[in-house]
Each structure stands twice: as structure tokens, then as C-alpha cells.
Write a protein that holds these residues in place. Structure first.
Motif, mmCIF file in Angstrom:
data_model
loop_
_atom_site.group_PDB
_atom_site.id
_atom_site.type_symbol
_atom_site.label_atom_id
_atom_site.label_comp_id
_atom_site.label_asym_id
_atom_site.label_seq_id
_atom_site.Cartn_x
_atom_site.Cartn_y
_atom_site.Cartn_z
ATOM 1 N N LYS A 286 -10.582 3.486 -7.794
ATOM 2 C CA LYS A 286 -9.368 3.486 -6.962
ATOM 3 C C LYS A 286 -8.114 3.432 -7.813
ATOM 4 N N ASP A 343 -9.447 -1.971 -0.849
ATOM 5 C CA ASP A 343 -8.835 -2.066 -2.174
ATOM 6 C C ASP A 343 -8.013 -0.815 -2.477
ATOM 7 N N ARG A 352 -0.039 -2.378 -9.449
ATOM 8 C CA ARG A 352 0.717 -2.060 -10.663
ATOM 9 C C ARG A 352 0.546 -0.598 -11.049
HETATM 10 O O1 G3P Z 1 -2.178 -3.924 -9.769
HETATM 11 P P1 G3P Z 1 -3.348 -2.987 -9.947
HETATM 12 O O2 G3P Z 1 -2.965 -1.575 -9.695
HETATM 13 O O3 G3P Z 1 -4.042 -3.213 -11.256
HETATM 14 O O4 G3P Z 1 -4.374 -3.350 -8.801
HETATM 15 C C1 G3P Z 1 -4.622 -4.694 -8.564
HETATM 16 C C2 G3P Z 1 -5.888 -4.914 -7.825
HETATM 17 O O5 G3P Z 1 -6.948 -4.206 -8.403
HETATM 18 C C3 G3P Z 1 -5.751 -4.632 -6.363
HETATM 19 O O6 G3P Z 1 -6.930 -5.008 -5.714
#
Ligand code: G3P
Ligand code: NAD
Length: 568
Positions: A286, A343, A352
Motif C-alpha cells: 500500500k 490501511d 507520510r
Molecule cells: O506514514 P506512512 O505513509 O509510512 O504510513 C503509516 C502507516 O503505515 C499507516 O498505516
């Protein structure tokens, strides 16, 4: 009254309690340490109260914005060791500022000391660091320790892909499950409601009461099996090469119920399943899609565009899982569990990866530049995962079968423009990864090199006492039915791609028909594992780090090859 309650809860039939160590202390590592420490304090009958948290030591200065900043104190005006600050302020002022950590979270800069005597190791650090960490841990953990990987990424070698739970398991000779879900760390840390998925397939050797094999041979009805002799099966469905040491009976069983007790909070609700591959892949893949979502948001293309990218991305996630982990993966994990579509949604909204991709388009700079400017040391996982997955797909000759994954990679490399995304993924709607699910779940052959009871038995089992089930996506429903232990920038070149509709992907294990078997007496899910994943070694990651970019850069900005694995 409270004292009586505490005394009662400390009464336990077990001589030993589980000691828990969190390996990692970033944004998510610190959050999980908080969650776990709240639960170890509340369940002293199962866990030792103190939770060790290994911290990659660094010197930092308390920011003036911190509530702990005090201009008259050396602690604020001079650089300090991060571990010292965490243990003093009970807050990770760098990676999780503003969130009080329970006092029973103990920051420890020594990796080997932090894991000493721990039976439960929770791995929670950016995936590029896990190889070096495992090397340092080898020989320093309890031989019967068990792991949970909270890492969102996949391990790609020259020509194979595997899960970090597998990497950890093989490097440390332990069994390792996974935790993943729609979990933006800051929201969980603030105790805003969320869900997560824990995937754990309890090894048979951890049964509390193994019975010796008899001359009559094993039988599902009588369980005359010496469970300590059973080989664990990995996500390939084959007997694992790891010879597991059973968890001593002095400890409470390490099963779905115990893991739920360790991670579940009212604000962080846990579902425990057995599909380690599905949960792990959901969390890893994802992140590539979140970058695509950030790109289209950066262009201001609106919610329809983002929804389209997410839908296509979800199909590619499922297709990837079925193609490369087809023997054990359950496609419904992607649609029903927090680790799947939930997710994907949260990451594409507030993660992020999404934010940095969006800013990179808006500012016209490479995403690594935004990462360095915006994240204060936190690491993106999607950029590296996009490169790693592409590397693997290219070797498989399957880039065109995953047009969105490939497009994200090409854009990151500066070989394609964000504006070209619609053309690059045109025809993706034809992907039909859910089309033949019923054929995917044939139990793997059970021949092993170890003494393992035959299952299903050739002799007639006592089927009167066990219902027959269809060996299809059932293991979690079996679990919940109580049959498992406990509860369960722009560039100047456009990429041309053919529509995937003209060439549909052969699904790996689609040839079998539904398969009738009685549920195994120990853990049905063990017999729904898979395939593939050639044996891996951490070393292989180094090959990737040394690999040259796969294409010469042609963009006006020099995109980084993003192949920087770090090995200590
Ligand atoms: O902030 P990210 O893009 O690393 O995603 C954070 C988490 O995996 C969300 O579940
Ligand atoms: N942050 C989130 O919202 C979130 C949520 C769910 C899952 N995850 C996943 O959890 C994993 C850990 O992410 P995070 O957010 O805790 O980390 P982070 O992004 O905050 O990363 C920084 C961490 O890496 C450490 N580090 C830096 N250099 C290192 C080195 N050479 N060796 C070892 N460690 C080093 C830092 O000390 C720090 O603890 C990732 O796979 C991520 O995808 C993150």
C-alpha cells in the motif's frame, strides 16, 4: 481494593512470565511500546511489567517547541543521548513528541542487552535496517523466543521476494508473525480509535501438552503426535527450514489469545488472523499506492483520481499476493482486515508517503528531498519498496502486469511524468485478481523430511467428532470458531505500455478444485500455507544496495536510485 485486584491478577499457574522487547523506537516503534507497556502493566499474570525498547542511539537537542524545553537546564541546551531523554522525560522527544510514554517503557541503547531473556520480540523499525539488526541479534536471544514484525516492507533479492517475518525467523531461528493495519502512529499514540491486524500461525511445537507418537501412529482424533517433532510450515506451505525450539511450559501459551492481550486496547482494537503473508503484503504494497495517490493529489486532480489509483492499486496488491504467495494468502485479508483496504485508505489520506509524494509534485523536487526536509529523521518506506518490487517484477518479466506499481517506479526514477499516469495505467481495470478464488486454497503436500504425522491421514479419521470443511478461505473463520489455539517531475520521456487486458496474468495456483479435508486437530491454518519464496539470505539485500539503477536517468532532476539499504 486495587491492591487485592493487583494481587489476584498476579496469581498465575505459570512459573515464568513473558518478557517483551520492542526492537526499534521510531514513530511507530515508540507508539507500539506505549500500547504494549500499558498491557503488560495491566496483565501481570502473563507479562513482566517492564518493556525494553531498543533505541538506535543518537545525540539530540530538545527542540524549543518541546514542553520539556528548559533554557536553564543542560538537558535542553546541550545535546543529549536520546535514551537518556526518553528515560528522563518518559517521552520520545524526537520521534513521538508530545506523547507521554508509560514509565515501564525502558529505553535501552544496547541491542543485545535489550533482548536478553525476552520471549517476545516486537520488531518495529524501517525495513532497510532489519538485516543489520538480525545479524547483531544472532546468538543473543532466547532460542525459544517468538517475534512479531510491525515492519511494512518486503524483502527482495535478486529473483525472490519474501516477508520480513520470514527474514527475521530464518536469521534468528525463531517463529515470527506480523502486525499491520490502518495505523498512523501519531493517531494511535493519541489514543484515537483504530484497528489493527495481528497475523500469527502458532507453531505446533508451542503446544503446552505435546503427546508422544505411539506405535499406532498419529491420528487427528486422538492426537497421538509428538508435537515437538512437527516441522513448522512457512508461508510457502513447506516445512520450514527453521528447527524451532518449543516454548517451555513454564510460560503462558503464546497463542492468539496472548497476542491479543499484548496488543489490544480499547482505542487500538486487534483482530488476530493466521494469514501472515496477506497481512504483511498489505502493509508493504500500500505504500507504493500511497505515493501514486500523493502524486495525483499534488497535481490537484481531486478525489476521483485518487479513488481510481487506490482501486487499481488494491487489485495489484491482491494480484501480487496471489501470484507470489498463492498457497497461503487469503485475498479476503486485503478487503476485510485493517491490514488491507483500511490501511490503504488511511495511508492515501494521511500517511507520510502520500504527503511527501504530494509535496514533491507541488514543489517540483525529488521525494527524497521532501523526506529529508519534512520528516525529521523518519523514513519513507514506499519509495524503497517501489524500487524493490520493480526490481523483482522486472526479473520475473512481469512489469506490465502491474502497471501502477511500474508507473510509480518510473515516475520516481524520473523516466515518466506524473501527468502521464492515466496513460500508464490505462486498461488496469481489466485486472481480475478475485476471479477464481475458490481454486486457490488446496492444501499443500505434506511430505517433510521430519517426523511429521500424516495429514490428512490415509487411515480413516474419526470424522464423526470433527466437521468437514472446504479448504478454501476458511482458516480465520475456523479460528474464530475456536478451532485454533485460543481466540482467536517531470521528465521528457513517456513510457509506453500495453494494456494488461490483452495479456492476463496466469495465476499461480489456480488449477486445483475445492479440496475437502477435515480440519487439523492442532491448527487448521497450518495446512493452508504456500508456496514459493525461494530461500533467502540477508546478504542478498546487499546485492540490491550495490545494484546500479535499472535505467539511466533521463529526467531533468536526478532522481536517487533509492537503493540504499543500510547494513551495519
Ligand atoms: O506514514 P506512512 O505513509 O509510512 O504510513 C503509516 C502507516 O503505515 C499507516 O498505516
Ligand atoms: N509511523 C507510522 O505511522 C507507522 C505506522 C505503521 C507502521 N509503520 C511501519 O513501522 C516501521 C517503523 O517505522 P517508524 O515510523 O517507527 O520509524 P521512523 O520512520 O520513525 O524511522 C526512524 C527510526 O529509524 C531509526 N534508525 C535510523 N538509522 C538507523 C540505523 N542505521 N539502524 C537502525 N535504526 C535506525 C531511528 O532511530 C528511528 O527509530 C516501518 O516499516 C513503517 O512503515 C509506521
Amino acid at each position: 481494593m486495587d491492591t487485592l485486584k493487583q494481587k489476584m491478577s498476579s496469581l498465575t499457574p505459570f512459573a515464568k512470565k513473558h518478557k517483551v522487547t520492542i526492537v526499534g523506537s521510531g514513530n511507530w516503534g515508540s507508539t507500539i511500546a506505549k500500547v504494549v507497556a500499558e498491557n503488560t502493566a495491566a496483565h501481570s499474570e502473563i507479562f513482566e511489567k517492564d518493556v525494553q525498547m531498543w533505541v538506535y542511539e543518537e545525540e539530540i537537542t530538545v527542540p524549543k517547541s518541546s514542553q520539556h524545553y528548559d533554557a536553564s537546564s543542560d538537558l535542553s541546551t546541550k545535546p543529549q543521548k536520546l535514551t537518556h531523554l526518553i528515560n528522563h522525560f518518559h517521552e520520545n522527544v524526537k520521534y513521538l513528541p508530545g506523547i507521554p510514554l508509560p514509565k515501564n517503557v525502558i529505553a535501552n541503547p544496547s541491542l543485545t542487552n535489550a533482548v536478553k531473556d525476552s520471549t517476545i520480540l516486537v520488531f518495529n523499525l524501517p525495513h532497510q535496517f532489519i538485516g543489520g539488526i538480525c545479524k547483531q541479534l544472532r546468538g543473543h536471544i532466547l532460542p525459544y523466543a517468538r517475534g512479531i514484525s510491525c515492519i511494512k516492507g518486503v524483502n527482495v533479492q535478486e529473483d525472490s521476494v519474501s516477508l520480513f517475518s520470514e527474514v527475521i525467523g530464518k536469521e534468528l531461528d525463531i517463529y515470527c508473525g506480523a502486525l499491520s493495519g490502518a495505523n498512523i502512529a501519531n493517531e494511535v499514540a493519541q489514543e484515537k480509535f483504530s484497528e489493527t491486524t495481528v497475523a500469527y500461525d502458532p507453531p505446533s511445537v508451542d503446544s503446552q501438552n505435546p503427546t508422544p507418537a505411539t506405535s499406532r501412529g498419529p491420528s487427528p482424533a486422538s492426537s497421538h503426535a509428538d508435537l515437538t517433532q512437527l516441522a513448522h510450515r512457512d508461508v510457502s506451505g513447506k516445512a520450514s527450514g527453521v528447527k524451532l525450539k518449543p516454548l517451555p511450559q513454564e510460560y503462558p501459551a503464546l497463542d492468539h489469545s496472548t497476542l491479543k492481550t499484548l496488543f489490544h486496547r480499547t482505542y487500538f482494537q486487534v483482530r488476530v488472523v493466521s494469514d501472515v503473508a496477506g497481512v504483511s503484503l498489505g502493509g508493504a504494497l500500500k505504500n507504493i499506492i500511497a505515493i501514486a495517490a500523493g502524486f495525483v493529489d499534488g497535481l490537484g486532480w481531486g478525489d476521483n483520481a485518487k479513488a481510481a489509483v487506490m482501486r487499481i492499486g488494491l487489485l495489484e496488491m491482491v494480484k501480487f499476493g496471489k501470484q507470489f504467495f498463492g498457497k497461503t494468502i487469503q485475498p479476503r485479508t486485503f478487503t476485510e482486515e485493517s491490514a488491507g483496504v483500511a490501511d490503504l485508505i488511511t495511508t492515501c489520506a494521511g500517511g507520510r508517503n502520500h504527503r511527501c509524494a504530494k509535496l514533491s509534485v507541488q514543489r517540483g523536487v525529488p521525494i527524497e528531498e521532501v523526506e529529508a526536509q519534512e520528516l525529521n529523521g523518519q523514513k519513507l518506506q514506499g519509495t524503497l519498496t517501489a524500487v524493490e518490487v520493480n526490481h523483482f517484477l522486472k526479473i520475473q518479466g512481469m512489469e506490465k502486469e502491474f502497471p501502477l506499481f511500474t508507473a510509480v517506479y518510473e515516475i520516481l526514477q524520473g523516466r515518466a511524468k506524473v501527468e502521464d499516469l492515466p496513460q500508464l495505467i490505462e486498461g488496469s481495470g481489466e485486472i481480475q485478481p478475485f476471479s477464481n478464488n475458490k481454486n486457490l486454497y488446496k492444501s499443500p503436500p505434506l511430505a517433510t523430511t521430519q517426523t511429521e504425522p500424516e495429514y490428512p491421514p490415509t487411515s480413516q479419521p474419526d470424522s464423526s467428532s470433527k466437521p468437514f470443511v472446504i479448504s478454501s478461505p476458511i482458516s480465520d473463520s475456523v479460528s474464530s470458531a475456536g478451532m485454533l489455539p485460543a481466540t482467536t517531475h517531470t521528465a521528457d520521456k513517456k513510457l509506453t505500455m500495453t494494456s494488461p487486458s490483452s495479456k492476463s496474468l496466469p495465476i499461480a495456483s489456480s488449477s486445483s478444485s475445492p479440496f475437502l479435508v477435515p480440519p487439523h486437530p492442532l491448527s487448521t491454518s497450518r495446512y493452508h500455507r504456500q508456496l514459493l519464496v525461494p530461500s533467502i539470505s540477508i546478504r542478498g539485500q546487499e546485492a540490491i544496495s550495490k545494484a546500479k539503477p535499472l535505467f539511466p536517468f533521463q529526467a531533468h532532476h536526478q532522481a536517487s536510485p533509492l537503493t540504499h539499504r543500510i547494513f551495519m
